[in-house]
Every structure is written in structure tokens, then in C-alpha cells.
Design an enzyme around this catalytic site. Structure first.
Site, PDB file in Angstrom:
ATOM      1  N   GLY A  67      20.666  53.404  43.708  1.00 39.27           N
ATOM      2  CA  GLY A  67      19.735  53.833  44.757  1.00 39.27           C
ATOM      3  C   GLY A  67      19.685  52.811  45.874  1.00 39.27           C
ATOM      4  CB  SER A  68      17.265  52.367  48.588  1.00 44.46           C
ATOM      5  OG  SER A  68      16.071  52.194  47.855  1.00 44.46           O
TER       6      SER A  68
ATOM      7  N   GLY B  44      35.754  56.942  47.996  1.00 42.70           N
ATOM      8  CA  GLY B  44      36.709  57.682  47.177  1.00 42.70           C
ATOM      9  C   GLY B  44      37.461  56.829  46.174  1.00 42.70           C
TER      10      GLY B  44
ATOM     11  N   GLY C 296      10.553  56.906  36.100  1.00 40.85           N
ATOM     12  CA  GLY C 296      11.468  55.785  36.343  1.00 40.85           C
ATOM     13  C   GLY C 296      10.826  54.474  35.927  1.00 40.85           C
TER      14      GLY C 296
ATOM     15  CB  CYS D  64      26.595  53.952  47.788  1.00 36.55           C
ATOM     16  SG  CYS D  64      27.646  54.216  46.401  1.00 36.55           S
ATOM     17  CB  THR D  65      31.927  54.232  49.067  1.00 41.56           C
ATOM     18  OG1 THR D  65      31.893  55.645  48.816  1.00 41.56           O
ATOM     19  CG2 THR D  65      31.849  53.473  47.761  1.00 41.56           C
TER      20      THR D  65
ATOM     21  CG  PHE E  78      20.595  62.621  47.158  1.00 44.12           C
ATOM     22  CD1 PHE E  78      21.567  63.357  47.827  1.00 44.12           C
ATOM     23  CD2 PHE E  78      20.097  61.472  47.778  1.00 44.12           C
ATOM     24  CE1 PHE E  78      22.024  62.972  49.082  1.00 44.12           C
ATOM     25  CE2 PHE E  78      20.549  61.086  49.025  1.00 44.12           C
ATOM     26  CZ  PHE E  78      21.519  61.829  49.674  1.00 44.12           C
TER      27      PHE E  78
ATOM     28  CD  GLU F 108      27.178  50.076  40.896  1.00 48.04           C
ATOM     29  OE1 GLU F 108      27.460  49.752  42.077  1.00 48.04           O
ATOM     30  OE2 GLU F 108      27.888  49.807  39.929  1.00 48.04           O
TER      31      GLU F 108
HETATM   32  C1  UN1 Z   1      28.186  56.632  45.313  1.00 48.05           C
HETATM   33  O1  UN1 Z   1      28.227  56.965  46.491  1.00 48.05           O
HETATM   34  O2  UN1 Z   1      27.077  56.397  44.764  1.00 48.05           O
HETATM   35  O3  UN1 Z   1      34.051  55.673  45.662  1.00 48.05           O
HETATM   36  C2  UN1 Z   1      29.362  56.553  44.432  1.00 48.05           C
HETATM   37  C3  UN1 Z   1      33.435  56.729  45.881  1.00 48.05           C
HETATM   38  C4  UN1 Z   1      33.036  57.572  44.711  1.00 48.05           C
HETATM   39  C5  UN1 Z   1      31.751  57.079  44.134  1.00 48.05           C
HETATM   40  C6  UN1 Z   1      30.646  56.894  45.116  1.00 48.05           C
HETATM   41  N1  UN1 Z   1      34.064  57.501  43.703  1.00 48.05           N
HETATM   42  O4  UN1 Z   1      33.170  57.115  47.012  1.00 48.05           O
END
Ligand code: UN1
Length: 513
Positions: free
Chosen positions: A243-244, A462, A227, A299-300, A162, A265
């Protein structure tokens, strides 16, 4: 710092529907009985139809037919399709951003940034379409040549989350298309309309591009069974899943069992090290964007700050002062920096982590509570939260997808901080704030951060699309987006060509007949 007045259900829904229609979505055709809820006010936007596993099987058949045609179209011609997609995304940047914001609650600037990331990858992929280089190797035999050729791989399945509901698809799709592969996309259940809108734009680009079959891009909206069908079907040559870590543990082995390729990822637990020589103004800004931005749902996102004890108190006080004035509320309103969490489950996770941190010796410096609960009881806004921790206890080692950042201190030299950075199961992103060249170089060296992304004087989130994106350990090891990530979407053939007229065998083997 909370902003009242959230948009009404009808207002938000009308704007989102209009944006979807402008992108080319036929709302009647996609409507069904699964409600899509906006996290902005917790109210339904519209209802969409779900597909089942039979729908996935049919999509794979269609995609495979498209593959047989597309794989022989020259790559630079394939690039023209992606170029057109980039133009349409540029034209509809605000429409798509509107949908992203309505469906997942991003602030407008970040929603537009996500669409910009899609445009960027289209430009990158267009250039790439003339650069799918293979190597030529010298042969040990006279009159022979060795080379490698990159060929289209097959149908690519994309399962996206999401939090980057459209950009992650575009990283995969722009590369897959120039590499000669069709894509089947299962978007997040939470964000189906921005997916349908993105696909509608791509369908338009396909219709306008000679030799591009309609089956190159398909979206399957649905739940876990959809899925699962993508994961298990041998017709999916590459399964790219975001995802997780829990999801990855299921998906990875299932794809491996059928010798499919996967690109995973998964979770992150990203830290910033702040050393005594750091420029604290810069560090504060870098930390706040990465830790609190996107309401902690990248995720970052920066989940840990590892600061030297000599400057720990000063940094924490400065962060606290900024956190206290971060505007929380309607993400589509000018000035808001912190939008909602995606849903109640996410809030429960936030709340539980704050509790656990307390039990594990943590002290909340700022935040920790919910906002706007009276006005919007079904929406889940929370205060970005900083918690000082005595060490990397269980809760610190676990990714909680919310704006909680744990502050840890170190007393020794930077190697102690690097050890803490690496001492978690995840390995996506990391950064160091320092003015000491030696510390910076050590951090990005083989003895430094063990993450897929290691930054200096910039936060953990980012990333630009030009670099390969992904991480190690429980993050899954996949790489998407820039650099040579395209190679995952192609198969490599090694060719030996003999123009000598004789048949010398390699390794000096004699086999005279
Ligand atoms: C993510 O959170 O799944 O580097 C991707 C970043 C973005 C991509 C994040 N360009 O935070």
C-alpha cells in the site's frame, strides 16, 4: 480516442456474479451491506458482509491450529497443494480476470496477465518446495558439523491493495504454503469478490489435498479495524503489507513493537533515463506501457522520464503523438488500453497533481483532463498525461497514483541522470534506455540506481515473478515473489552437531571441570 458505451450496471454485475459462482463463491453466504462499486461505470456490483476485529482473532486461532499440523507435512507434499491451486487458476483464468476487471477496472489483457502471474508463482513455488536449501558450514572443531535448517515460521497475514487485488496475495500465499505457513488475507475493500473467488479455488485445492487443513487459507473482508487487528496480534508471525508509504509508516512500527516480522511493499516513484544513444522506438513503447498502462495505477508505474536535452524535444513529441491516440474507455472492450481510475478520491489526486505541477513550473504536453464524465458521472476516466517540469519539485517527488508522467531533462553525462533518478524518497523500480554498454553497466552498478529493480532497455513495470520484487527507502525494503524471497516466510535454525565423543569448546576456551 474515448470510447463511449459503457456496460450497464446489471450487465456488469451479472457477469461478475456468474464468474464468482463458477469459482465456487456462495454469493448468499458472503452477501452483506457493504456496496462494492465497479470503477467501470461507478455503479454497485453487489454488497458483501464485513468482518470485525473479533473475526480476525478467531481466524488467527484457526490458522494457528492449521499451522501445527501443516508444519510437519513434508515440503514437497505441501508443494502438491500449490500445484493444484495453479491448475485451478488456469481453469478459471477468465473468471478471475472478469472479476479483477469488474472490481478494479483493468483492461482484459492486463487482468488476465495478473492471473497468469498467479499461475506463474504457483509453478515457481512448486519447484521451490523441493529446494528449501540450508547451508552446511565447516566447523572449526574436529568431529563437528555446522548446518542451518529452514523451518515454517507461523501464520502469515497479507494486506493487499486494489491495484493488484489477487496477484500480490498469490505471491505471498504460494510461498507461505510451501514454507509451511497458513495465510490470513485482508484484501482491498474495493476488491473483495476476486479475493473470495481466489480463496474459494484454494479451498477446493485444500479439500482435494491429503493432510491439508481447511484453516490454511482464510479471507477477512473489512475495513481499517480488520487490518489493525492483523497488525497488532502477536499470532501473526509475518505481516506482508502492500500500500502507500503512509500506511507503511503506521504498520511497520506496530509490527516491530511486538517483534513481529513485516514485509512492506510501499510507494514507488519510478523513472526511466533516456540517453542520447537510446533506441527511441523502443523507448517510446517502453515508456507508454509503463507510464500509461493500468491507468498509471501500478506501484511500478513510470512516473518520471529523465531525458538528455539533446533528444528531449523529439522524445516528447513522439510520446505526445502516441498518447493522443491511446483508446480510453470500457476496459473490457477489445482495443481499449486505458481503463478508469479506481474512484473519485483518485481522480481528485490526479486533478490536484496536475494543478500543482502547473504552479511548480510544469507544462502539460498532453492530457490533464477527465473523460466520459457525461456518460458516467460516477466513473473516473482520465487522459494519460505528460508534463514537462523544470526540476524535481515537490509534486514530482510525491507519488500520485494516476497516469501522470513528469518529463525532466539533463545536460551532462549519465551520472547527472542517475543522481536525479535517486533523488526521490522512494526506491522501487527504475530503468535506462541506452545503447551504450558503459552507461547500462553503470546504471545497474553499486554507483547506479538505488532502487530494488533496475532495468535496461525495458520499462519500470511488468516484472516477472522469478526475481525478488520490492524496493528500498520509503518503498519499505521488503522482497516478495522469486529468488530467495521465500526465506522471509521461514525461520532459520543454526545447528552444531558433535560426533567426536569429546567436548572441545569453540574459540579455544578452556573450561575443565
Ligand atoms: C504492484 O503494482 O503492486 O512489476 C505490483 C509489475 C507487476 C507487479 C506490480 N508484476 O508491474
Amino acid at each position: 480516442n474515448q470510447q463511449s458505451t459503457l456496460p450497464s450496471a446489471t450487465e456488469l454485475a451479472e457477469r461478475a456474479r456468474a464468474a464468482a459462482e463458477r469459482c465456487g463463491v456462495d454469493l448468499n453466504q458472503v452477501s452483506g451491506d457493504h456496496d462494492v462499486i465497479s470503477p467501470i461505470n461507478g455503479q454497485p456490483l453487489y454488497s458483501v458482509a464485513w468482518q470485525d476485529s473479533a473475526g480476525v482473532d478467531a481466524a488467527i486461532k484457526t490458522a494457528n491450529d492449521a499451522f501445527l499440523q501443516w508444519r510437519t507435512v513434508p515440503a514437497p507434499v505441501r508443494g502438491a497443494l500449490v500445484k493444484r491451486l495453479g491448475e485451478l487458476l488456469t481453469e478459471h483464468k477468465d473468471d478471475l480476470a472478469e472479476l479483477v476487471s469488474a472490481e478494479v477496472g483493468k483492461i482484459t489483457s492486463e487482468a488476465r496477465g495478473e492471473v497468469q502471474e498467479m499461475i506463474d508463482i504457483c509453478e515457481f513455488a512448486l519447484g521451490l518446495s523441493r529446494q528449501l536449501y540450508g547451508k552446511t558450514m565447516v566447523s572449526e572443531r574436529a568431529g563437528h558439523r555446522l548446518m542451518e535448517t529452514w523451518h515454517p515460521l507461523g501464520v502469515v497475514g497479507v494486506i493487499s491493495a486494489f491495484n493488484f487485488p489477487v496477484a500480490v496475495w498469490s505471491w505471498n500465499t504460494a510461498l507461505a504454503l510451501v514454507c509451511g505457513d497458513p495465510v490470513i488475507w485482508k484484501p482491498s475493500e474495493t476488491a473483495p469478490m476476486c479475493a473470495l473467488a481466489s480463496n474459494a479455488l484454494l479451498q477446493r485445492a485444500i479439500a482435494e489435498t491429503e493432510d491439508a487443513p481447511e484453516g490454511l487459507s482464510q479471507v477477512v473482508i473489512g475495513g481499517a479495524d480488520v487490518g489493525q487487528a492483523l497488525v497488532e496480534n502477536p499470532g501473526i508471525a509475518l505481516l506482508s503489507a502492500t500500500g502507500s508509504t503512509r500506511m507503511g509508516r503506521t504498520v511497520g512500527p506496530l509490527v516491530a513493537e511486538r517483534f513481529g516480522r513485516s514485509l512492506l511493499e510501499l510507494g514507488g516513484n519510478n523513472a526511466a533515463i533516456v540517453t542520447p544513444s537510446a533506441d527511441l522506438d523502443l523507448a517510446v513503447r517502453g515508456i507508454v506501457f509503463a507510464a500509461a498502462g493500468t491507468a498509471g495505477q501500478r506501484c511500478t508505474t513510470m512516473r518520471r522520464v529523465i531525458v538528455h536535452s539533446s533528444i528531449g524535444e523529439e522524445l516528447v513529441q513522439r510520446l505526445k503523438a502516441v498518447y493522443e491516440r491511446l483508446p480510453i474507455g470500457d476496459p473490457q472492450r477489445e482495443g481499449t488500453l486505458i481503463g478508469p481510475l479506481i474512484n473519485e478520491r483518485s481522480f481528485t489526486g490526479f486533478d490536484a497533481a496536475v494543478q500543482q505541477a502547473g504552479e511548480q513550473g510544469g507544462e502539460v504536453v498532453v492530457g490533464g483532463a477527465r473523460e466520459l464524465a457525461t456518460e458516467a458521472p460516477e466513473a473516473f476516466y482520465v487522459q494519460p498525461t505528460l508534463i514537462t517540469m523544470p526540476g524535481q519539485s515537490e509534486v514530482v517527488r510525491t507519488e500520485t497514483f494516476a497516469p501522470i508522467t513528469y518529463v525532466l531533462t539533463y545536460d551532462g553525462d549519465v551520472t547527472e541522470a542517475i543522481a536525479l533518478n535517486n533523488d526521490v524518497p522512494q526506491g522501487l523500480s527504475s530503468s535506462i534506455f541506452t545503447s551504450d554498454l558503459g552507461e547500462a553497466e553503470l546504471f545497474v552498478s553499486a554507483a547506479g540506481s538505488d532502487c530494488g529493480i533496475a532495468n535496461v532497455n525495458i520499462g519500470t513495470s511488468g516484472a516477472e515473478i522469478g526475481g525478488a520484487f520490492g524496493g528500498e527507502k520509503e518503498t519499505g525494503g521488503g522482497r516478495e515473489s522469486g529468488s530467495d524471497a521465500w526465506q522471509a516466510y521461514m525461520r532459520r535454525a543454526t545447528n552444531t552437531i558433535n560426533y567426536s565423543g569429546a567436548l572441545p569448546l569453540a574459540q579455544g576456551v578452556n573450561f575443565d571441570v
